[in-house]
Design an enzyme around this catalytic site. Structure first.
Site, PDB file in Angstrom:
ATOM      1  N   HIS A   1       0.871  -1.175   0.000  1.00  0.00           N
ATOM      2  CA  HIS A   1       0.000   0.000   0.000  1.00  0.00           C
ATOM      3  C   HIS A   1       0.911   1.229   0.000  1.00  0.00           C
ATOM      4  CE1 HIS A   1      -2.737   2.978   1.845  1.00  0.00           C
ATOM      5  NE2 HIS A   1      -3.743   2.171   1.576  1.00  0.00           N
TER       6      HIS A   1
ATOM      7  N   LYS B   1     -10.076  -0.328  11.100  1.00  0.00           N
ATOM      8  CA  LYS B   1     -10.212  -1.562  10.318  1.00  0.00           C
ATOM      9  C   LYS B   1     -10.466  -2.761  11.220  1.00  0.00           C
ATOM     10  CE  LYS B   1      -7.823  -0.664   5.966  1.00  0.00           C
ATOM     11  NZ  LYS B   1      -7.354   0.722   5.899  1.00  0.00           N
TER      12      LYS B   1
ATOM     13  N   CYS C   1      -4.942   2.545  -3.429  1.00  0.00           N
ATOM     14  CA  CYS C   1      -3.685   3.088  -2.885  1.00  0.00           C
ATOM     15  C   CYS C   1      -2.550   2.091  -3.038  1.00  0.00           C
ATOM     16  CB  CYS C   1      -3.833   3.497  -1.419  1.00  0.00           C
ATOM     17  SG  CYS C   1      -5.049   4.785  -1.166  1.00  0.00           S
TER      18      CYS C   1
ATOM     19  N   GLN D   1      -4.241  -4.881   7.265  1.00  0.00           N
ATOM     20  CA  GLN D   1      -5.207  -5.871   6.758  1.00  0.00           C
ATOM     21  C   GLN D   1      -5.078  -7.220   7.461  1.00  0.00           C
ATOM     22  OE1 GLN D   1      -7.564  -5.071   4.697  1.00  0.00           O
ATOM     23  NE2 GLN D   1      -6.811  -3.058   4.117  1.00  0.00           N
TER      24      GLN D   1
ATOM     25  N   ASP E   1       3.323  -3.939   8.005  1.00  0.00           N
ATOM     26  CA  ASP E   1       2.085  -3.177   7.888  1.00  0.00           C
ATOM     27  C   ASP E   1       0.948  -4.158   8.139  1.00  0.00           C
ATOM     28  OD1 ASP E   1      -0.232  -1.930   7.092  1.00  0.00           O
ATOM     29  OD2 ASP E   1       0.446  -1.453   5.063  1.00  0.00           O
TER      30      ASP E   1
END
Lengths: 409, 160
Positions: free
Chosen positions: A125, A229, A367, A206, A203
């Site tokens: 991302h 999220k 993104c 997700q 990261d």
């Protein structure tokens, strides 16, 4: 075999709200962008504002003490959720993007020198690309990229080869690709990074709310994610960092609460995590995040993972049967993301036209423009899953897609 | 019926399927490329301007979503034969309509068939699709090179 689905949609007010007259009910398939909020989170924030709200870590009155206890309580809950060694390793941020910027600016800014290398992946991302470009520009470090194959699986042989340069100081990689759903083999990548003398920054935007995450089992040195999220409010996120790394990092932003003593001649800073938390934080949001962690623990991340995996298989089967539809992202290890393109129909038209049936998906580059470039598409349509989704939601998606194809004929 | 249904009417779908004036133009007096990197839409607008600043011919080519393609197609059919000043004023009305600032049912306008794009106002993210070809022609943020007809302030629509 019947999959063991969760039955929790009723806990989400927005998903059970009666639609306006003449409007279809909401089918929410954009959880990878942001997750809806269960009543438990909404109530916790409302109650906090009504009964316990005050500033934190500053007041000498009971209201502030109460607010501080709730605020710091979330730190312990998050540490437990992640399997961190201590809540001192949990930094409150504004979100995953803020956390990645913090690591890049503070750790990268202080540890990198000209000629050093940062490894990223093709799947990242923009939030895990641009902060590294900014710090690379400042320090003279170079960025190297791990390519992926046509399924969206990272090429680990290429990764090994990149690590042999002896110059790699940081590997920054997503746990799960937001555009393709690929689950990256973080443990293996961490071991390889460590053997090469690099740290690994993950990261986790997700990953966090879709599977159990144990930062020590993963071998992650840093793990960043957003509250919104994971069914919590916007405006807050978490950066986990190994304490010995955090200890040697300079402040990211200056201001109140991150200092020990300020004079015009010299200022000394707090220890982590407070060193990285300048200014009055998002107090009620942190409390909401705490409620979201409680909620996730009560449902069970293993159950959420099983639910979403079963739905992903169901959705993959359904969409694969649609002529003219190509799935983008077909890694064998995949989270609940269904990226696709339709022959002759732009993803933005798909997104807007599905909206007429009340179906909310994401359309665009997500993104992740390097991912779009890799698959040679300007954009994709993306349906992404959460624990509140059902087979009926995916049936509606498939029917909606067929209807659009009919209109475009 | 929802707004999206209103937006994707048969006329718009037809212009997407069979775009009018979809061709290169040898001998064009003006060519401008419109590009929206966010969605990958790419449109090239060709114009032939005659004496008295009249648009004698107008065409386009490119790839994009149905809204951008149908908008470009209808733009060519609506502006061919019109003076540049009129084209500029019509874009002003079109832009205000898709932004939701002009109600074509109650406020005076010269939009004609272009009213079909009124539904865009419900989707602010799609305004740039509907205006891509217009920006290429008239000028605006989506036009990377110099537009065909740079905008001027105060271009009023002439009395009809």
């Amino acid at each position: 075999m019947t999959p063991s689905y969760l039955d929790i949609k009723s806990q989400f007010p927005v998903l059970t709200k009666a639609p306006a007259p003449g409007q279809p009910p909401l089918v929410y398939l954009d959880t990878a962008a942001t997750a809806q909020k269960p009543k438990a989170v909404l109530d916790a924030m409302d109650q906090f504002y009504r009964e316990s709200y005050g500033t934190v870590r500053r007041g000498v009155y009971r209201l502030s003490e109460k607010a501080t206890a709730a605020y710091e309580g979330t730190r312990k809950k998050v540490a437990a959720l992640l399997g961190a060694a201590s809540e001192k390793e949990i930094i409150y941020t504004r979100g995953a993007t803020d956390g990645l910027n913090l690591v890049a600016a503070s750790y990268g800014g202080s540890q990198l020198k000209a000629g050093d290398e940062i490894i990223l992946s093709q799947l990242e991302h923009h939030a895990n690309i641009v902060p590294w470009q900014l710090v690379a520009e400042k320090t003279g470090a170079a960025i190297r990229v791990i390519p992926c194959d046509d399924r969206g699986v990272l090429d680990l042989e290429a990764y090994r080869a990149l690590l042999t340069s002896g110059k790699v100081k940081i590997v920054a990689v997503g746990h799960v690709s937001n555009a393709l759903g690929t689950i990256n083999p973080i443990r293996e990548m961490a071991d390889l990074a460590h053997a090469a003398g690099a740290v690994i920054v993950v990261d986790g935007a997700q990953g966090i709310s879709h599977m159990p995450v144990d930062v020590r089992a993963l071998g992650a040195d840093f793990y960043a994610f957003s509250s919104h999220k994971m069914f919590g409010p916007t405006g807050v996120g978490i950066l986990y960092g190994r304490y010995e790394l955090l200890e040697k990092m300079p402040p990211y932003q200056g201001g109140g609460d991150m200092i020990r003593q300020v004079t015009f001649e010299k200022t000394t800073y707090q220890n982590p995590p407070h060193r990285f938390e300048a200014g009055t934080p998002s107090i009620a949001e942190v409390v909401g995040l705490g409620a979201a962690v409680d909620w996730l623990q009560s449902v069970g991340l293993d159950k959420i993972q099983a639910h979403e995996h079963a739905l992903l298989q169901y959705g993959t089967r359904l969409l694969s049967q649609i002529p003219g539809l190509t799935l983008i992202g077909t890694a064998p290890e995949k989270a609940g993301v269904l990226g696709f393109v339709l022959e002759g129909i732009h993803p933005h038209d798909i997104g807007t036209m599905l909206d007429m049936d009340g179906i909310a998906i994401r359309a665009g580059h997500h993104c992740a423009q390097p991912v779009m470039a890799r698959f040679n598409v300007p954009a994709t349509a993306r349906a992404s899953l959460g624990p509140y989704n059902t087979e009926a939601d995916l049936d509606a998606l498939a029917a909606g897609i067929r209807k659009i194809q009919g209109m475009f004929k | 019926m929802s707004q999206a249904n209103e937006l994707y009417q048969q006329v718009i779908l037809d212009h997407n399927r069979n775009p009018r004036n979809y061709r290169e133009m040898p001998g064009a007096t003006h060519v401008c490329h419109g590009h929206n990197p966010l969605c990958g839409d790419n449109i090239t607008v060709y114009a032939k301007v005659g004496p008295n600043d009249v648009i004698e011919d107008l065409s386009f080519q490119g790839n994009g979503c149905a809204i951008s393609k149908a908008s470009a197609s209808l733009m060519t059919t609506q502006l061919k034969g019109k003076p540049i000043a009129e084209a500029r004023a019509l874009f002003g009305e079109f832009h205000e309509m898709v932004k939701g600032n002009l109600d074509p049912e109650t406020q005076p306008n010269h939009l004609g068939k272009l009213k079909l794009f009124e539904g865009v106002k419900e989707y602010s993210s799609r305004i740039k699709c509907a205006t891509l070809s217009w920006h290429a022609l008239i000028g605006g943020p989506r036009c990377r090179e110099s537009p065909v007809f740079p905008s001027r302030s105060g271009g009023a629509f002439p009395p009809s």
